[in-house]
Enzyme design. Sequence first.
Site, PDB file in Angstrom:
ATOM      1  N   LYS A  69       0.836  -1.206   0.000  1.00  0.00           N
ATOM      2  CA  LYS A  69       0.000   0.000   0.000  1.00  0.00           C
ATOM      3  C   LYS A  69       0.871   1.256   0.000  1.00  0.00           C
ATOM      4  CE  LYS A  69      -4.064   1.659   2.670  1.00  0.00           C
ATOM      5  NZ  LYS A  69      -4.904   1.343   3.841  1.00  0.00           N
ATOM      6  N   SER A 144      -9.827   1.435   3.032  1.00  0.00           N
ATOM      7  CA  SER A 144      -8.965   2.278   2.232  1.00  0.00           C
ATOM      8  C   SER A 144      -7.936   1.492   1.403  1.00  0.00           C
ATOM      9  CB  SER A 144      -8.236   3.279   3.121  1.00  0.00           C
ATOM     10  OG  SER A 144      -7.463   2.602   4.081  1.00  0.00           O
ATOM     11  N   SER A 168     -10.096  -1.246   7.042  1.00  0.00           N
ATOM     12  CA  SER A 168      -9.541  -1.005   5.710  1.00  0.00           C
ATOM     13  C   SER A 168      -8.781  -2.135   5.043  1.00  0.00           C
ATOM     14  CB  SER A 168      -8.636   0.228   5.764  1.00  0.00           C
ATOM     15  OG  SER A 168      -9.431   1.363   6.035  1.00  0.00           O
TER      16      SER A 168
END
Lengths: 473, 98, 479
Positions: A69, A144, A168
């Site tokens: 990420k 997210s 997330s």
Amino acid sequence: MSDLTALTAKQAVDAAATGDLDPRELFQAYRAKAAADPLNAYTWVADETPEYDSAQGALPLGGVPLAVKDLFCTEGVPSQSGSRILEGYLPPYTASVVAQLHAAGAPLLAKTNQDEFAMGSSNENSGFGPALNPWDTTRVPGGSSGGSAAAVAAGSAPWALGTDTGGSVRQPAALTGIVGLKPTYGSVSRYGMIAFASSLDQAGPLTRDVTDAALLYSYMTGRDPMDSTSLQHPEAIALPTGDRLDGITLGVPEELTGEGIEPGVYAQFEASLKLAESLGAKIERVALPHNSYGISAYYVIAPAEASSNLARFDGVRYGQRVEADDLVSMYTRTRHDGFGDEVKRRIMLGTYALSSGYYDAYYGKAQRVRTKIADDYRNAFASVDLIVTPTAPSVAWELGAKSDDPLSMYLEDLFTVPISLAGLPAISIPNGLSEGLPTGLQIAGPAFSENRVLSAAYALEQAIGFDATPGRI
Amino acid sequence: MIDREQVLHVARLSRLELSDDEVGRMATELSSVLGHIEKIGELDLDGVAPTSHVVEVENALRPDVATPCLPREVALAQAPAVQDDGFLVPSPQAGGES
Amino acid sequence: MSETTQYETVIGLEIHVQLKTVTKMFCGCGLSFGEPPNTRTCPVCLGLPGALPVANAEAVHYGLMIGMALGSKLADRSIFHRKNYYYPDLPKGYQISQFDEPLCLGGQLGDVRIHRVHLEEDAAKLVHVGASGRLHASDASIVDFNRGGTPLAEIVTEPDLRDATAAAEWLRMLRTTLRALGVSDVNMEEGSLRCDANISIRPVGQAEFGTKTELKNMNSFRFIERGIRAEVARQTAIVQGGGRVEQETLHFDPRTEQITSLRSKEEAHDYRYFPEPDLTPVGITTEMLDRARAALPELPLARAERLEREHGLSEESAHLLAFRSELGDYFEAAYAGNGGVEPQPLANWIANELVARIGADVDPKDSKVAPGALAKLVSMVGAKEVTGAGARQVLDKLVADGGDPAAIVEAEGLGAVGGADSLGPIVEAALAANPDVAEKLRGGDMKPVGVIVGYVMKETKGRADGKEVTRLVREQLGL
């Protein structure tokens, strides 16, 4: 030659160990897919295959590349946390967990798209465009960690790192039909993770199956002297085996009635409970009376911590700067232009909750609600081994469908947030389809019970036999 | 429940410039969220200790031993403006915090 | 308030002490001593995204030592808080400090009660550079993060001080105590000791405090004294003129003696304190307490008691030598080097004559007067080998050039003219030269004896011992 990218990470690790797979070829195959990126899952893809020596295949993670990420600092590689205010930022150091995994044989494949500063449940808040759900590219992949989830679900990465603050990792896993694990708070180092909410953020694996999640997680744990809040996991993480749930009691929250949950999602949840019983599990209702206050408490605590964590983005030392004649204007314009709407909203919310005259009513109260929620789980785990819920109340929704109403977006985190507040581990596994879109089952356990959680998840995964795919790219 | 005045005050505390439009929108959106959050006001939490650290750990301290520093070029490498080996910024107003 | 109302000054001090650890408060960067800018930084003290603080165990140890030395109550469990505000010298946009669970509460030093002692990190350094072609702004500054993150102990007193001189004196006492602990260089010019003063006035007899102002940036004891005095005068003038003192933060310019406003407290930041989630609480263990206690040296109060006891010094002398540790160290070195010297005269010579010649802020060990030399000189005075006046001249020479007092006495011919053999004839001559004085003396009126003494002094170039002269006068006159 068969498609190397069809192998799970564990299969690739095993093949590399026996010399049947060249990690360099594997990397190249994935690199090509990632570079194509029709889902906007990536913010950066490696443009070179790392030099491999023959020993790489013998490392525990076999040279199987890892998508990471955007918010994990990776030295010399853009690390932006999905935000324009950090566009092009090249950190001078690498996050501890990324370095650890690299040393164990998982080199960096790419950086993935995310909601800006990890604030969001749809990846629509990214400063670099939304990521798309491979099951239906008019829909969100969740957030997210939407980019990481989309990448793994589409097969352009074998596995990925995400972060979970209020759901997330788990929620995008559910919306894209893959596995996502949020570990016990403190079991994975946060050093080098661009912070959202310090007391909630945890790195977690997004993988094709439970075995891959266990494998990756087992190399993520460990006390890091650079992170005061990190701890040594008391257990060695094992790859799960066993296909039964005999002797396991699964708790279902009393408060879970189906209300506020899409019927298709709820139907899959009930089917999973029946399946669990057929594997020998007992199902019991447990009281988690403060869970309904979870969203309220979370949306005070997380924004409050975030409002402070994001104060460093001021244009002085790194990131974007909007020049101005005076210092205050430089600050306010830099932050106005650099941050997206959701981030601004949460900064405002958090600042308000901490401000003079409001601290006790908001932040002070929310921290006490947090204590009650943690107590509820402690009490519940005195009578059940694990707690199960749907991961999310809905399947993937259409892009833009929830953009106008922040509150409705926040309510997507209904089942994941209380577990984050209590710092407990939880996994999401795909448990079916509703109208052609994946649904997820969340299994949570007491602190440091990842082995128990992974075992139950594995057994259910075998029984569910979820083999639908969105169609590999 | 959060009016324009308060929004402007909080925006100043947060060092966020907001257009007139944005102030209005922010007031509405924050009020909506705060309306939900107000729920926690229902609970009687007297005598409940706040959780500031969800992990029960104390004394994560480090020994007083020096570790390598960043070379100056690296420290300054991402800076938007540099002068005399330092980070260049507009001067703050007379002596106080900005 | 009328002009005839008497006002009382109320002062509290807020002191920041840079701790002398090897590394910074929350990262492993070594402390900086004038290194080139931005060469002592890391992701943590630069506030880079993703960096996390880890607290320095030695800083906690020093904090405990300070608390023990001040008689504070040490917390069982202490936590760090974030203090949020924006300034270029604050890289994270918050300072990690302590709020309502500090390391130490209460305590006392001398007459002043301590409110609290806590740990925090220092800000970076902001240097004004004026116009810069590289920026829109007409006025620019540059930030050097070397200092950022240095461990600080913040010591806050109760408002127990009542005048500027007492405040400066008390601060000296604190400085000596901290120096004795070895936890800091406590050098005001270098910035390892910084002091702000909270000042208010109230009518004598009123229990309620007046509005207080905060006076910052005074970097010497003298400036503190003058600054406080100037602020008291300013407040008094306002109140006597019928006005009201505003709560604000002020700056004292020692060159112009002007007080200017830095900012009004109403504009003061809402710091939005909350517990630092990236750090764990500090639980004070028995081991930590034992280690801190064992590391405490003889503290000034204990030293004062010992000096009184062992050397029979007066309370005042003992206190002075203990709380001006440079003087105390010098005294003990001098005494050790010369077994025969009387301690009280030695103490007096150090505190009065030596200090007057080298200056109140100079460490006597840095002067040219070796401790043994001063002790020797004092012994010589005691043995009447040199008069007081003669010895002062010797000391002047020692201060200027160092050396051995006996040699100087010899070389300068400053030896006391003592016994009856040498003085006797001169006294006789003095009496003969002043018959009316002699007459008066014979009659029992001792008042004019100074004339005789003066005559003898002139004849001996000041080397006679006045008391001895007087004795001889009496003897010769049969009194």
